[in-house]
Enzyme design. Structure first.
Site, PDB file in Angstrom:
ATOM      1  N   SER A   1      -1.799   0.039  14.523  1.00  0.00           N
ATOM      2  CA  SER A   1      -1.506   1.276  13.090  1.00  0.00           C
ATOM      3  C   SER A   1      -0.093   1.654  13.307  1.00  0.00           C
ATOM      4  CB  SER A   1      -2.227   2.215  12.959  1.00  0.00           C
ATOM      5  OG  SER A   1      -2.179   2.969  11.839  1.00  0.00           O
TER       6      SER A   1
ATOM      7  N   LYS B   1       0.988  -0.869   0.038  1.00  0.00           N
ATOM      8  CA  LYS B   1      -0.243  -0.154  -0.230  1.00  0.00           C
ATOM      9  C   LYS B   1       0.882   1.149  -0.068  1.00  0.00           C
ATOM     10  CE  LYS B   1      -3.365  -2.690   2.965  1.00  0.00           C
ATOM     11  NZ  LYS B   1      -3.862  -2.589   4.392  1.00  0.00           N
TER      12      LYS B   1
ATOM     13  N   LYS C   1      -5.000   6.233   3.344  1.00  0.00           N
ATOM     14  CA  LYS C   1      -5.344   5.600   4.551  1.00  0.00           C
ATOM     15  C   LYS C   1      -4.154   6.572   5.198  1.00  0.00           C
ATOM     16  CE  LYS C   1      -4.340   1.415   4.447  1.00  0.00           C
ATOM     17  NZ  LYS C   1      -3.300   0.868   6.371  1.00  0.00           N
TER      18      LYS C   1
ATOM     19  N   THR D   1      -7.053   2.249  10.392  1.00  0.00           N
ATOM     20  CA  THR D   1      -5.439   2.212  10.590  1.00  0.00           C
ATOM     21  C   THR D   1      -5.939   3.554  11.338  1.00  0.00           C
ATOM     22  OG1 THR D   1      -5.140   1.447   8.874  1.00  0.00           O
ATOM     23  CG2 THR D   1      -3.757   2.443   8.974  1.00  0.00           C
TER      24      THR D   1
END
Length: 327
Positions: A239, A90, A176, A233
């Site tokens: 996270s 990601k 995100k 997240t």
């Protein structure tokens, strides 16, 4: 991450010699990244990527975005047209603003382009390895490819959905992480629950606008790779990106934070720069993403940025139109 959830008879893990020795040893665990969790007997660790690729129906790539090229180039000519290559990465590359999909299209032979898939969604590795219920989405341009990965990876504790919106899934997963840093900073400054909720909601608005500008489906942002991953997240204590923001908000220096993470990567730090530049390229107004970029890369005062964002010209809440193709 997925090793305890997979049903196929044999899986290969490529890593450093230290991790290989640990996984293949008596304790059967990845003592570096997932200590205390026994790996299944069906998992064989190797530092030889050629060996791993040759024995695989699925090839899963789980590396930070800046390392995609170095990981993929040595095996590009080894991939077969009957294999599916699944990216679990990601991020957005800083210098070219490419997503993992765009990087892979550039580096891999055309013969395997139709066999590319992407896994995203709310999935902390530490919870997956404990077999806690987790739901993700698989994206591929070919629905049959996504369906094949979906069937191979789904278990009663790890459910996969599927989509053909690769662009939306990748941008949701990358951006995100930037918003998670913003939420962490807000929590570190004790700005309250209202502020966190506002960041998540208006942050999703910015992610959606950028995804649509690149051709993504806005409805994807309501799903697992969008809102699902963003909420996890931005609020979860596991996270890494939120933790970086939390420590920044409490006054620590970024260099001190990253050096104390023992090899773990918070993709949002690098992605904040990519997101800023991509928003400029797409001519999309993203005040939250812009603000995080200024805090991380220009040393701006976080509270001052908050006041500036809150004091902008007043406007309607919905400030973009959904393309007719998705209506």
């Amino acid at each position: 991450m997925l090793t305890n959830m997979l049903r196929s008879p044999n899986w290969w893990l490529t890593f450093t010699s230290q991790v290989v020795s640990s996984v293949n040893g008596t304790n059967r665990e990845n003592s570096t990244f997932l200590p205390g969790h026994k790996c299944p007997d069906t998992l064989t660790a190797t530092s030889n990527m050629t060996e791993a690729v040759a024995n695989s129906e699925l090839v899963l790539m789980v590396v930070p975005t800046p390392y995609i090229a170095a990981t993929v180039k040595p095996i590009a000519d080894l991939l077969r047209s009957d294999q599916i290559f699944v990216s679990c990465t990601k991020g957005i590359l800083n210098d070219t603003l490419e997503t993992p999909h765009e990087i892979l299209l550039r580096l891999l032979p055309r013969t395997v382009h139709s066999q590319l898939a992407y896994l995203s969604g709310p999935s902390f590795a530490a919870e997956v390895v404990k077999q806690l219920p987790t739901v993700v989405t698989i994206a591929a341009q070919e629905d049959s490819v996504a369906a094949r990965v979906q069937a191979l990876l789904s278990t009663p504790r790890f459910r996969c959905y599927r989509t053909t919106d690769v662009t939306g899934v990748e941008l949701g997963g990358a951006l995100k992480n930037v918003l998670a840093i913003a939420c962490g900073i807000s929590d570190g400054l004790d700005l309250g629950n209202n502020a966190r909720a506002a960041l998540i909601t208006r942050g999703m608005n910015e992610i959606t606008k950028m995804a649509v500008a690149k051709g993504g489906n806005p409805l994807t942002m309501n799903g697992l790779a969008g809102m699902g991953d963003l909420v996890l997240t931005c609020t979860g204590d596991l996270s890494r990106n939120r933790t970086v923001g939390l420590r920044l908000g409490r006054g620590e220096k970024l260099s001190e934070i990253t050096s104390s993470m023992h090899g773990a990567v918070a993709e949002g730090v690098l992605t904040s720069k990519s997101a800023h530049n991509l928003a400029l390229k797409l001519s999309v107004e993203c005040p939250i993403i812009e603000g995080i970029y200024r805090v991380i890369h220009e040393g701006a005062d976080a509270l001052q940025v908050v006041e500036e964002v809150m004091s902008r010209e007043l406007k309607p809440e919905i400030d973009f139109t959904i393309p007719t193709a998705f209506v």
